[in-house]
Design an enzyme around this catalytic site. Structure first.
Site, PDB file in Angstrom:
ATOM      1  N   SER A   1     -26.266  -7.940  -3.740  1.00  4.59           N
ATOM      2  CA  SER A   1     -26.734  -8.373  -5.316  1.00  4.59           C
ATOM      3  C   SER A   1     -28.037  -9.515  -5.520  1.00  4.59           C
ATOM      4  CB  SER A   1     -26.041  -8.121  -6.859  1.00  4.59           C
ATOM      5  OG  SER A   1     -25.423  -9.708  -6.651  1.00  4.59           O
TER       6      SER A   1
ATOM      7  N   HIS B   1     -25.215  -2.074  -7.813  1.00  6.32           N
ATOM      8  CA  HIS B   1     -26.173  -2.150  -7.767  1.00  6.32           C
ATOM      9  C   HIS B   1     -26.635  -0.536  -6.511  1.00  6.32           C
ATOM     10  CE1 HIS B   1     -27.293  -6.548  -9.510  1.00  6.32           C
ATOM     11  NE2 HIS B   1     -26.195  -6.077  -9.331  1.00  6.32           N
TER      12      HIS B   1
ATOM     13  N   LYS C   1     -26.785  -1.421 -15.659  1.00  5.53           N
ATOM     14  CA  LYS C   1     -27.671  -0.785 -14.355  1.00  5.53           C
ATOM     15  C   LYS C   1     -28.218   0.562 -14.757  1.00  5.53           C
ATOM     16  CE  LYS C   1     -25.956  -4.547 -11.509  1.00  5.53           C
ATOM     17  NZ  LYS C   1     -24.552  -5.189 -12.886  1.00  5.53           N
TER      18      LYS C   1
END
Length: 395
Positions: A183, A211, A242
């Site tokens: 990250s 991610h 996300k």
């Protein structure tokens, strides 16, 4: 007896930074999460969001959340185990399992809670969990919540991972857990190396794709897909917050493992389920991703555009292939001052300080969205290069 709040009175860091005008956190957002936002009354270019596919403002996603709110109300008021399972949850789990080519999916109220819930259920007394040193904090806390023994290995160092595997007793269960995309640094785990060692030593593999979903792999299917190692990864975890433009998290795994987690994970059993609007938005985002795989290509292209542009402007970068672009500033004071100046000039980036990074590795964390335009990125890059030119950046 010592007052338990004494530590709170001794904590002065936040007040000291506020007094210097350098406290970088809790900035008030007054508009939608988008490529340009209004923060504290002014327009800023947003380079600090994990909204990788830019789906938080897509009409189909917003409308799905609104419809679920009207149909199901604001919340579930109970756990999935009892009264909190909606058809919306079941629909998402079926569609995500199909998307990832898995037997089953379990959803959790947040990404952080997903790692707590998965690791604390799967890793038990007598088991070992091997953890990359740069894994997310939620993985560390999940390991601590389990009753297993955690061994850390040097970041992406397969020699050290094998050394730790050799410490695991032959009669113990073993899980290797790693971020897919890390990250802070934006680098990708050495999944081929990890899975090869797992096969050799009889360990299982878990990948945190928070991610990586929507970022890597065929149509955004994540790290295992990126390397063609879907069958070598046993547990795949991800988030809604996300690429899926919502809030929540999931485990994708073998159906028997999913059922075990549902019935044994305390963070899952004793938490209220994901609210209707959030799960509906995640489902709509997943459907949008499936219908528009070119969105993943757009994210890759704009990320490379910024990397190339910053390099051309003399900004030193570590080359990678994700939308996370770390600019190392090393020193905390330099990091805070540069972040403040960029913010005042209209660019929001994240100041990353210990414990989110190692001491001496402070950085400005930039992150891209598929919806960023070259013109907007050019504007931001010019400001970044100008601000950083005032500092002597060295390790």
């Amino acid at each position: 007896m010592t007052d338990i709040f004494e530590k709170c009175r001794r904590f002065t860091t936040a007040d000291e930074l506020r007094a210097q005008g350098l406290f970088p956190y809790f900035r008030e957002l007054q508009s939608r999460q988008d490529t340009e936002v209004v923060m504290e009354g002014r327009r800023r270019i947003m380079l600090g969001s994990n909204n990788y596919l830019g789906l938080t403002t897509v009409p189909e996603v917003v409308q799905a959340a609104q419809q679920a709110l009207e149909e199901y109300g604001t919340g579930c008021s109970g756990s999935r185990l009892l009264n909190g399972t909606l058809s919306l949850h079941q629909t998402f789990e079926r569609e995500m399992a199909e998307f990832l080519g898995r037997d089953g999916v379990v959803t959790f109220p947040s990404g952080f809670q997903s790692n707590l819930g998965i690791l604390s259920a799967v890793v038990g007394p007598g088991d070992y969990v091997l953890c990359d040193r740069e894994n997310h904090a939620s993985i560390y806390d999940g390991c601590r919540l389990s009753y297993g023994k955690m061994l850390r290995y040097k970041h992406s160092d397969m020699t050290d991972l094998e050394r730790q595997l050799q410490r695991v007793p032959e009669d113990a269960g073993c899980l290797i857990v790693t971020d897919g995309v890390f990250s802070m640094g934006g680098d990708i785990a050495d999944l081929p190396g990890i899975t090869a060692l797992a096969r050799r030593y009889g360990a299982r593999v878990m990948v945190d794709d928070a991610h990586a979903l929507g970022v890597l792999g065929k149509g955004g299917r994540g790290t295992a897909s990126h390397f063609g190692l879907e069958k070598e990864v046993d547990l795949c975890m991800g988030t809604f917050s996300k690429s899926l433009a919502s809030l929540g998290g999931y485990l994708a795994a073998n159906a028997k493992v999913c059922d075990y987690v549902r019935c044994n994970s305390r963070p899952y059993i004793f938490s209220a389920s994901i609210p209707p609007a959030a799960i509906a938005a995640a489902t709509a985002s997943l459907r949008y991703l499936r219908a528009h795989p070119e969105r993943v290509d757009a994210l890759r292209d704009i990320s490379q555009y910024m990397r190339d542009g910053l390099t051309a402007r003399g900004v030193k970068l570590i080359q990678a292939e994700t939308p996370i672009i770390p600019i190392y500033t090393y020193d905390p004071a330099v990091t805070l001052k540069a972040q403040k100046e960029l913010y005042e000039r209209g660019v929001y980036v994240n100041a990353t300080l210990p414990p989110a990074c190692a001491p001496g590795e402070c950085l400005l964390r930039c992150s891209l969205m598929a919806s960023h335009t070259p013109a907007l990125i050019d504007e931001a890059m010019d400001l970044i290069a100008d601000v950083l030119s005032h500092y002597d950046l060295h390790e």
